[in-house]
Design an enzyme around this catalytic site. Structure first.
Site, PDB file in Angstrom:
ATOM      1  N   ILE A  37      -9.905  -8.845   2.978  1.00 30.79           N
ATOM      2  CA  ILE A  37     -11.252  -8.303   2.719  1.00 30.79           C
ATOM      3  C   ILE A  37     -11.308  -7.735   1.303  1.00 30.79           C
ATOM      4  O   ILE A  37     -10.528  -6.845   0.963  1.00 30.79           O
ATOM      5  CB  ILE A  37     -11.605  -7.180   3.717  1.00 30.79           C
ATOM      6  N   GLY A  92       3.080 -11.220  12.955  1.00 27.69           N
ATOM      7  CA  GLY A  92       3.206 -10.897  11.517  1.00 27.69           C
ATOM      8  C   GLY A  92       2.218  -9.854  11.041  1.00 27.69           C
ATOM      9  O   GLY A  92       2.042  -9.655   9.838  1.00 27.69           O
ATOM     10  N   LYS A 116      -3.643   3.290   2.985  1.00 27.41           N
ATOM     11  CA  LYS A 116      -4.857   2.563   2.587  1.00 27.41           C
ATOM     12  C   LYS A 116      -5.995   3.544   2.332  1.00 27.41           C
ATOM     13  O   LYS A 116      -6.776   3.376   1.376  1.00 27.41           O
ATOM     14  CB  LYS A 116      -5.229   1.560   3.673  1.00 27.41           C
ATOM     15  N   LYS A 137       0.820  -1.223   0.000  1.00 28.66           N
ATOM     16  CA  LYS A 137       0.000   0.000   0.000  1.00 28.66           C
ATOM     17  C   LYS A 137       0.846   1.260   0.000  1.00 28.66           C
ATOM     18  O   LYS A 137       0.456   2.275  -0.593  1.00 28.66           O
ATOM     19  CB  LYS A 137      -0.959   0.022   1.182  1.00 28.66           C
ATOM     20  N   GLU A 151      -5.284  -5.732  -4.570  1.00 29.33           N
ATOM     21  CA  GLU A 151      -6.353  -5.990  -3.590  1.00 29.33           C
ATOM     22  C   GLU A 151      -5.799  -6.148  -2.170  1.00 29.33           C
ATOM     23  O   GLU A 151      -6.388  -5.652  -1.199  1.00 29.33           O
ATOM     24  CB  GLU A 151      -7.121  -7.262  -3.987  1.00 29.33           C
TER      25      GLU A 151
HETATM   26  P1  NDP Z   1       8.297  -9.257   5.547  1.00 32.40           P
HETATM   27  O1  NDP Z   1       9.193  -8.249   6.147  1.00 32.40           O
HETATM   28  O2  NDP Z   1       7.832 -10.382   6.390  1.00 32.40           O
HETATM   29  O3  NDP Z   1       8.972  -9.901   4.245  1.00 32.40           O
HETATM   30  C1  NDP Z   1       9.665  -9.111   3.321  1.00 32.40           C
HETATM   31  C2  NDP Z   1      10.367 -10.030   2.343  1.00 32.40           C
HETATM   32  O4  NDP Z   1      11.006  -9.234   1.351  1.00 32.40           O
HETATM   33  C3  NDP Z   1      11.450 -10.912   2.969  1.00 32.40           C
HETATM   34  O5  NDP Z   1      11.376 -12.211   2.445  1.00 32.40           O
HETATM   35  C4  NDP Z   1      12.748 -10.235   2.546  1.00 32.40           C
HETATM   36  O6  NDP Z   1      13.831 -11.134   2.371  1.00 32.40           O
HETATM   37  C5  NDP Z   1      12.339  -9.715   1.192  1.00 32.40           C
HETATM   38  N1  NDP Z   1      13.187  -8.615   0.736  1.00 32.40           N
HETATM   39  C6  NDP Z   1      13.573  -7.515   1.416  1.00 32.40           C
HETATM   40  N2  NDP Z   1      14.369  -6.752   0.646  1.00 32.40           N
HETATM   41  C7  NDP Z   1      14.475  -7.381  -0.551  1.00 32.40           C
HETATM   42  C8  NDP Z   1      15.178  -7.114  -1.757  1.00 32.40           C
HETATM   43  N3  NDP Z   1      15.887  -6.013  -1.908  1.00 32.40           N
HETATM   44  N4  NDP Z   1      15.059  -7.991  -2.782  1.00 32.40           N
HETATM   45  C9  NDP Z   1      14.322  -9.109  -2.649  1.00 32.40           C
HETATM   46  N5  NDP Z   1      13.654  -9.439  -1.532  1.00 32.40           N
HETATM   47  C10 NDP Z   1      13.733  -8.576  -0.490  1.00 32.40           C
HETATM   48  O7  NDP Z   1       7.043  -8.428   4.970  1.00 32.40           O
HETATM   49  P2  NDP Z   1       5.538  -8.906   4.839  1.00 32.40           P
HETATM   50  O8  NDP Z   1       5.487 -10.208   4.138  1.00 32.40           O
HETATM   51  O9  NDP Z   1       4.845  -8.743   6.136  1.00 32.40           O
HETATM   52  O10 NDP Z   1       4.939  -7.741   3.910  1.00 32.40           O
HETATM   53  C11 NDP Z   1       5.240  -7.701   2.535  1.00 32.40           C
HETATM   54  C12 NDP Z   1       4.345  -6.629   1.886  1.00 32.40           C
HETATM   55  O11 NDP Z   1       2.972  -6.981   2.091  1.00 32.40           O
HETATM   56  C13 NDP Z   1       4.495  -5.226   2.457  1.00 32.40           C
HETATM   57  O12 NDP Z   1       4.325  -4.288   1.429  1.00 32.40           O
HETATM   58  C14 NDP Z   1       3.333  -5.114   3.443  1.00 32.40           C
HETATM   59  O13 NDP Z   1       2.916  -3.795   3.642  1.00 32.40           O
HETATM   60  C15 NDP Z   1       2.280  -5.900   2.695  1.00 32.40           C
HETATM   61  N6  NDP Z   1       1.225  -6.418   3.530  1.00 32.40           N
HETATM   62  C16 NDP Z   1       1.546  -7.149   4.648  1.00 32.40           C
HETATM   63  C17 NDP Z   1       0.560  -7.652   5.438  1.00 32.40           C
HETATM   64  C18 NDP Z   1       0.850  -8.413   6.673  1.00 32.40           C
HETATM   65  O14 NDP Z   1      -0.088  -8.693   7.438  1.00 32.40           O
HETATM   66  N7  NDP Z   1       2.099  -8.798   6.936  1.00 32.40           N
HETATM   67  C19 NDP Z   1      -0.879  -7.443   5.101  1.00 32.40           C
HETATM   68  C20 NDP Z   1      -1.099  -6.704   3.889  1.00 32.40           C
HETATM   69  C21 NDP Z   1      -0.079  -6.207   3.144  1.00 32.40           C
HETATM   70  P3  NDP Z   1      14.437 -12.009   3.566  1.00 32.40           P
HETATM   71  O15 NDP Z   1      13.424 -13.106   3.789  1.00 32.40           O
HETATM   72  O16 NDP Z   1      15.719 -12.509   3.031  1.00 32.40           O
HETATM   73  O17 NDP Z   1      14.563 -11.089   4.737  1.00 32.40           O
HETATM   74  N1  HSE Z   2       0.636  -3.763   9.099  1.00 36.72           N
HETATM   75  C1  HSE Z   2      -0.633  -3.895   8.483  1.00 36.72           C
HETATM   76  C2  HSE Z   2      -1.718  -3.942   9.526  1.00 36.72           C
HETATM   77  C3  HSE Z   2      -0.678  -5.134   7.642  1.00 36.72           C
HETATM   78  O1  HSE Z   2      -1.387  -4.101  10.712  1.00 36.72           O
HETATM   79  O2  HSE Z   2      -2.878  -3.784   9.180  1.00 36.72           O
HETATM   80  C4  HSE Z   2      -1.921  -5.239   6.797  1.00 36.72           C
HETATM   81  O3  HSE Z   2      -1.918  -4.275   5.793  1.00 36.72           O
END
Ligand code: NDP
Ligand code: HSE
Length: 449
Positions: free
Chosen positions: A147, A198, A216, A116, A140
């Site tokens: 949602i 998470g 958002k 976002k 989405e």
């Molecule tokens: P995490 O921090 O858990 O994971 C980030 C991932 O990106 C890791 O695997 C990391 O690698 C990788 N990464 C970081 N830098 C690089 C790079 N330069 N090149 C390639 N890979 C890289 O984040 P989330 O999974 O929680 O969130 C991901 C996205 O989803 C964000 O934009 C977040 O806002 C969005 N989001 C998250 C939600 C949630 O509940 N967590 C809900 C809705 C949206 P490594 O594993 O090696 O550290």
């Molecule tokens: N950090 C965000 C939250 C993840 O707590 O709602 C979902 O976008």
């Protein structure tokens, strides 16, 4: 879409190559579900989804169940591959994913992102890049995770006029506020727990200071009002200053505190339309449906001319819920790759003016410590009335916060008035000799429900 961007599709049965960027909370669940349900995805898309590679930052991290051959720390080289059709970006941040996503779109690869912050800051640039090559851009998961709210605003409500979108769109802050309210839990402990589960962003400041919800809200406003709204256009206040005393004050008023994102179409005094988008913590009466949204759940209300009131509710954060939304977009993008065609793009034709926050009408819950003597309540009420602020309720008590012997507590709920007018009245109150301390000033929403 221009003629050279026409996408006839690869044909039924053709494989769809996918690059996944990021294998953290969300990416790991996206990959797992893709692998576990490969047959279903093939049926739904019209051809097999084949994961060409997964970009991470640190290849040496243990990742049980993941084929090490898939891993790379070079996202750019991965997305350049000819056999990659769709890029799933679940890295987070802005600058790096912006460059990768733009490169993918320029190369005609469709993009599915949960990011976002990126969409809210650079939506116009990404959308232009997608339009230039006829690629799809789906997001989405960027708003309220599982949602479905982006799709309904973009497609289902495209024939209606949306007037208001209001909701709880950040799971982390709702988790913290709910725990503080229901069990008296400590703010810092609950933030640590939300991070462990998470829900929180890599830098949880984005959650607690309201920036995540503001991104958002910008996306929701853009979709609802056919107007480009960026995160910079959103008035944003977080929950880091909310104390146990504020929660107790909310309870005393039969309310709870929620971090609300509000997107409104506003008719101005001259009859013209503008929009306002804001994020702030507010008192909500316990009878209001938003007050019942617990833990990390999210809820979004939409008010539209013909549809009336709609409510969307569900899991707003976490790996699996977010993966659900990402995979829904991936299926849609995959189908377009196989059978041709393109999803609806951005619609910003209305280009409504974005109003300054001071112009927006709100109500305040004002909690003061005042001198405990005759006439103070009447004096404060008169001064507010003289400044055009009408009062809904005023309650005076020799409260628990009273200073030794000489102070009483005054709790005022105002009727709605312009934000700037209310703010200047609060400053005026704070300067009065009879006001010992302004304990808190928190907006109050949902009184009419
Ligand atoms: P995490 O921090 O858990 O994971 C980030 C991932 O990106 C890791 O695997 C990391 O690698 C990788 N990464 C970081 N830098 C690089 C790079 N330069 N090149 C390639 N890979 C890289 O984040 P989330 O999974 O929680 O969130 C991901 C996205 O989803 C964000 O934009 C977040 O806002 C969005 N989001 C998250 C939600 C949630 O509940 N967590 C809900 C809705 C949206 P490594 O594993 O090696 O550290
Ligand atoms: N950090 C965000 C939250 C993840 O707590 O709602 C979902 O976008």
């Amino acid at each position: 879409m221009t003629e050279n961007t026409y996408n006839p599709g690869k044909g039924e049965g053709s494989p769809v190559g996918v690059a996944i960027l990021g294998l953290g909370t969300v990416g790991a669940q996206v990959l797992r579900l893709l692998q576990e349900r490969a047959e279903d995805f093939e049926r739904r898309v019209g051809g097999p989804i084949e994961v060409r590679g997964v970009a991470v930052s640190d290849k040496s991290k243990p990742r049980p169940g993941v084929d090490p051959e898939l891993l790379t720390d070079d996202a750019f080289t991965l997305i350049e591959r000819d056999d990659v059709d769709i890029v799933v970006e679940v890295i987070g941040g802005i600058d790096y994913p912006r460059r990768v996503v733009l490169e993918a779109l320029h190369a005609g690869k469709s993009v599915v992102t949960a990011n976002k912050a990126l969409v809210a800051a650079h939506g116009a640039e990404l959308s232009d890049a997608a339009d230039a090559t006829g690629a799809d851009l789906f997001f989405e998961a960027a708003v309220a995770a599982a949602i479905p709210v982006v799709g309904p605003l973009r497609r289902s409500l495209a024939g209606d006029q949306v007037n208001k979108v209001v909701g709880i769109v950040n799971g982390t802050t709702n988790f913290i506020l709910d725990a503080m309210d229901s069990t008296g839990a400590d703010y810092d402990e609950m933030l640590a727990e939300a991070t462990r589960l998470g829900y929180a962003e890599a830098d949880p400041t984005a959650d607690v200071e309201g920036h995540d919800a503001a991104s958002k809200a910008a996306i929701l406003s853009s979709l609802a009002f056919h107007t480009r709204v960026t995160s910079d256009d959103v008035h944003c206040e977080g929950i880091s200053s909310i104390t146990a005393e504020d929660i107790a004050a909310a309870n005393a008023a039969d309310c709870t505190i929620k971090l609300l994102a509000t997107c409104e179409r506003v008719i101005q005094e001259d009859g013209s339309e503008g929009i306002s988008t804001s994020v702030y913590p507010a008192f909500i009466p316990r009878r209001h449906p938003l007050a019942t949204v617990r833990e990390s759940f999210n809820a979004v209300f939409v008010e539209a001319d013909a549809a009336g009131r709609l409510m969307f509710y569900g899991n707003g954060a976490g790996g699996n819920p977010t993966a659900s939304a990402v995979l829904g977009d991936l299926v849609a993008a995959g189908r377009n790759k196989v059978f041709g065609g393109r999803a609806p793009g951005d619609s910003t034709y209305a280009d409504l003016p974005i109003l300054p926050f001071g112009e927006v009408e709100t109500r305040f819950h004002i909690d003061l410590e005042v001198d405990d003597r005759i006439g103070v309540l009447a004096d404060i009420s008169r001064r507010l009335a003289d400044n055009g602020i009408s009062l809904r309720t005023v309650r005076q008590e020799g409260g628990t916060r009273a200073h030794e012997g000489s102070a009483a507590r005054l709790v005022i709920i105002t009727h709605s008035a312009k934000e700037e007018q209310l703010q200047s009245c609060v400053e005026m109150l704070a300067s009065l000799d009879s006001v010992v301390k302004v304990n808190s000033v928190i907006r109050i929403e949902g009184m009419d429900v």
